[in-house]
Design an enzyme around this catalytic site. Structure first.
Site, PDB file in Angstrom:
ATOM      1  N   GLN A   1      32.991  41.505  34.729  1.00  0.00           N
ATOM      2  CA  GLN A   1      33.635  41.633  36.026  1.00  0.00           C
ATOM      3  C   GLN A   1      33.866  40.266  36.635  1.00  0.00           C
ATOM      4  OE1 GLN A   1      30.671  44.355  37.610  1.00  0.00           O
ATOM      5  NE2 GLN A   1      30.145  42.881  39.180  1.00  0.00           N
ATOM      6  N   GLY A   2      34.973  40.193  37.353  1.00  0.00           N
ATOM      7  CA  GLY A   2      35.359  38.943  37.974  1.00  0.00           C
ATOM      8  C   GLY A   2      35.775  39.166  39.413  1.00  0.00           C
ATOM      9  N   TYR A   3      35.743  38.090  40.150  1.00  0.00           N
ATOM     10  CA  TYR A   3      36.011  38.152  41.577  1.00  0.00           C
ATOM     11  C   TYR A   3      37.284  37.396  41.912  1.00  0.00           C
ATOM     12  CZ  TYR A   3      31.617  40.405  41.754  1.00  0.00           C
ATOM     13  OH  TYR A   3      30.627  41.323  41.548  1.00  0.00           O
ATOM     14  N   ILE A   4      38.211  38.109  42.530  1.00  0.00           N
ATOM     15  CA  ILE A   4      39.455  37.508  43.000  1.00  0.00           C
ATOM     16  C   ILE A   4      39.215  36.916  44.382  1.00  0.00           C
ATOM     17  CG2 ILE A   4      41.832  38.017  43.670  1.00  0.00           C
ATOM     18  CD1 ILE A   4      41.691  40.281  41.529  1.00  0.00           C
TER      19      ILE A   4
ATOM     20  N   ALA B   1      38.316  34.157  39.853  1.00  0.00           N
ATOM     21  CA  ALA B   1      37.784  32.815  40.107  1.00  0.00           C
ATOM     22  C   ALA B   1      36.404  32.646  39.492  1.00  0.00           C
ATOM     23  CB  ALA B   1      37.730  32.560  41.612  1.00  0.00           C
TER      24      ALA B   1
END
Length: 158
Positions: free
Chosen positions: A29-32, A83
């Site tokens: 999982q990644g964070y925009i 990011a």
């Protein structure tokens, strides 16, 4: 408004090692967007992907909107827009009528194992499993968004 009410605990490694585990699901999982009052996350979990928007925490509650998206698009968004990232394997364990989600982190968060339980209301009683240790629900270092930019392996030694 959809609301997430969750309590989070550190997991005792020795006691967890003795647990018979189901097959886990690998999460990437990644964070925009990752701010104090809101996050936008993309998660690829096995053969599913989601975009999730979360609001500011009020105690152990916060607004949460989650929508399924195609896995191929989830991967593309992670590759092109995230990011920061985390990776983990999640195990769902039934205990005393509740489902616990146990996250075994990898990468820069290797060594960290967290257990979460989602509740219907903040003061809902529940039985804590033997492998669930110290509660860290109010320690923001243990949020996935925080771990993605300030990983466990950096601050655990401080």
């Amino acid at each position: 408004m959809p609301t997430e009410i969750e309590r989070k605990f550190l997991v005792d490694h020795a006691k967890w090692a003795a647990v018979t585990k189901p097959v886990g699901t690998v999460y990437k999982q990644g964070y925009i967007l990752s701010e104090e009052k809101r996050t936008v996350r993309i998660r690829v979990a096995g053969d599913a992907a989601y975009i999730t928007l979360k609001g500011a925490s009020a105690g152990i509650s916060r607004s949460e909107y989650e929508y399924k998206i195609p896995v191929s698009e989830g991967e593309e968004i992670l590759d092109n827009f995230a990011a920061s990232l985390i990776q983990k394997t999640r195990y769902n364990i039934e205990h005393a009528g509740n489902t616990w989600e146990i996250d075994v982190f990898t990468g820069d968060n290797t060594g960290l194992i967290l257990a979460e339980i989602e509740l219907q209301h903040e003061d809902e009683p529940f039985e804590k499993p033997l492998w669930a240790g110290q509660e860290v629900s109010h320690d923001n270092r243990y949020t996935n968004a925080s771990l993605s930019v300030y990983p466990y392996n950096i601050w655990k030694q401080a």
